[in-house]
Design an enzyme around this catalytic site. Structure first.
Site, PDB file in Angstrom:
ATOM      1  N   ASN A  21       0.832  -1.226   0.000  1.00 14.49           N
ATOM      2  CA  ASN A  21       0.000   0.000   0.000  1.00 14.49           C
ATOM      3  C   ASN A  21       0.855   1.260   0.000  1.00 14.49           C
ATOM      4  O   ASN A  21       0.695   2.149   0.822  1.00 14.49           O
ATOM      5  CB  ASN A  21      -0.991   0.015   1.169  1.00 14.49           C
ATOM      6  N   LYS A  76      -2.325  -8.662  -0.243  1.00 17.22           N
ATOM      7  CA  LYS A  76      -3.003  -8.058   0.904  1.00 17.22           C
ATOM      8  C   LYS A  76      -4.246  -7.314   0.439  1.00 17.22           C
ATOM      9  O   LYS A  76      -4.195  -6.538  -0.523  1.00 17.22           O
ATOM     10  CB  LYS A  76      -2.092  -7.114   1.687  1.00 17.22           C
ATOM     11  N   HIS A 114      -6.275  -6.927   5.975  1.00 15.21           N
ATOM     12  CA  HIS A 114      -6.465  -5.844   6.940  1.00 15.21           C
ATOM     13  C   HIS A 114      -7.910  -5.991   7.388  1.00 15.21           C
ATOM     14  O   HIS A 114      -8.826  -5.602   6.670  1.00 15.21           O
ATOM     15  CB  HIS A 114      -6.193  -4.476   6.303  1.00 15.21           C
ATOM     16  N   HIS A 149      -2.025  -7.791  11.998  1.00 17.36           N
ATOM     17  CA  HIS A 149      -2.059  -6.860  13.133  1.00 17.36           C
ATOM     18  C   HIS A 149      -3.362  -6.952  13.940  1.00 17.36           C
ATOM     19  O   HIS A 149      -4.099  -5.979  14.054  1.00 17.36           O
ATOM     20  CB  HIS A 149      -1.786  -5.419  12.682  1.00 17.36           C
ATOM     21  N   ASP A 222       4.356  -4.341  11.241  1.00 18.55           N
ATOM     22  CA  ASP A 222       3.530  -3.287  10.653  1.00 18.55           C
ATOM     23  C   ASP A 222       4.182  -1.919  10.825  1.00 18.55           C
ATOM     24  O   ASP A 222       3.498  -0.910  10.960  1.00 18.55           O
ATOM     25  CB  ASP A 222       2.099  -3.288  11.233  1.00 18.55           C
ATOM     26  N   HIS A 226       5.776   7.532   8.723  1.00 12.21           N
ATOM     27  CA  HIS A 226       5.292   8.777   8.128  1.00 12.21           C
ATOM     28  C   HIS A 226       6.145   9.885   8.738  1.00 12.21           C
ATOM     29  O   HIS A 226       6.507   9.798   9.911  1.00 12.21           O
ATOM     30  CB  HIS A 226       3.816   9.032   8.462  1.00 12.21           C
TER      31      HIS A 226
HETATM   32 ZN   LIG Z   1      -3.031  -3.238   7.513  1.00 15.00          ZN
END
Ligand SMILES: [Zn+2]
Length: 315
Positions: A21, A76, A114, A149, A222, A226
């Site tokens: 992503n 994913k 997710h 996660h 994970d 940022h």
């Molecule tokens: Zn995720």
């Protein structure tokens, strides 16, 4: 950003599942090859990136077969709108994805989920996703699924009840609760991730799942960097940068649970076994030594910035 964070990953981890992503997302064979080349240029060790694609409404069975042939180990899927990059290419109709899941099952490509449904309130999203998880897992009993996660006690129960589903747990979900995010001292943007950290009961159940040596639960950092400017803004993106500190945090949690001997399985064995990879031959040495986490690594603020940790990776 890749050049900034890869050194911290390489230092502590021999390989990593590289999530798709990014912007633009990794969806085709060409995207995979380009991203793998970018990592190869930036890396300085024998670090092995395990590549993934993003499963979007436009993914086809042919894409699954082609990317699997190119060495992709997992796809994913992000439900529409739930996290970074899920505004575009997020999935809302899971049944429409069944031909793709069939191709993943046939080619033995792992499905990473997710697991949150955006139609629920933010604290309830993971639990609201569990019926969808059950539907997919029971519909494709040979498809190997990872609920990524996990953050709730109910999700841990669901994983235990489904034979073809395992789960990753992050260091921050083992460490933090919602009170560390919405703290009495103020809002902590560096504790903001998706799924958001939950109650102390949920955290206790996650710790129990991690430390008991149940091979259906293994470490997934994970780690999601940022920049400080973006995190300390009026609309902070979700993601915790944990790669430099996660091993130290995990060691302390496992020690406190009296389960240090279970740390190796959780971090180094169960995930590799799930993915059918040989165990790595290198070693990571952790020493009981107090150190203070830097407030920043370049433009990034790490988990536990400025605080003392009691285990240190020997460099
Ligand atoms: Zn995720």
């Amino acid at each position: 950003m890749l050049r900034n964070v890869l050194p911290y990953t390489e230092q502590h981890y021999a390989r990593a599942l590289v999530m798709p992503n990014i912007d633009p997302p990794v969806v085709t064979v060409n995207d995979v090859l380009r991203y793998r080349d970018e990592i190869a240029v930036a890396q300085t060790t024998s670090f092995l990136p395990l590549m993934t694609i993003k499963i979007t409404p436009w993914t086809t069975p042919a894409t699954v077969i082609a990317t699997r042939d190119a060495g992709v180990v997992a796809g994913k899927l992000y439900p529409e709108g739930v996290t970074t990059g899920a505004d575009v290419g997020g999935v809302s109709d899971f049944r429409a994805m069944w031909p793709v899941f069939r191709a993943m099952e046939d080619t033995d490509m792992v499905l990473c989920l997710h697991g949150e449904l955006p139609s629920s309130s933010v604290l309830d999203r993971e639990n609201a996703f569990l019926p969808e998880l059950r539907d997919i897992a029971e519909g494709f009993p040979r498809l190997r699924i990872v609920l990524e996660h996990v953050s709730t006690a109910a999700a841990v129960d669901a994983v235990r009840s489904l034979e073809n589903v395992s789960a990753t747990i992050t260091a921050h979900h083992l460490l933090l609760t919602i009170d560390d995010l919405l703290s009495d001292r103020g809002l902590q943007p560096h504790h903001y991730c998706k799924p958001v950290v939950k109650t102390s009961h949920d955290r206790d159940v996650l710790i129990e799942a991690a430390v008991t040596g149940d091979r259906n639960f293994f470490f997934g950092s994970d780690s999601a960097p940022h920049s400080r400017e973006k995190k300390e803004a009026d609309c902070a993106p979700a993601g915790v940068f944990s790669s430099p500190v996660a091993m130290s945090i995990l060691a302390a949690i496992f020690e406190q649970a009296g389960a240090l001997s279970a740390l190796e399985g959780f971090t180094s064995e169960f995930g590799a076994q799930f993915y059918g990879l040989p165990l790595t031959t290198g070693h990571l040495e952790l020493r009981r030594e107090t150190w203070t986490v830097p407030r920043t690594y370049g433009r990034l603020v790490p988990l536990c910035a400025g605080t003392e940790l009691f285990w240190r990776v020997v460099e």
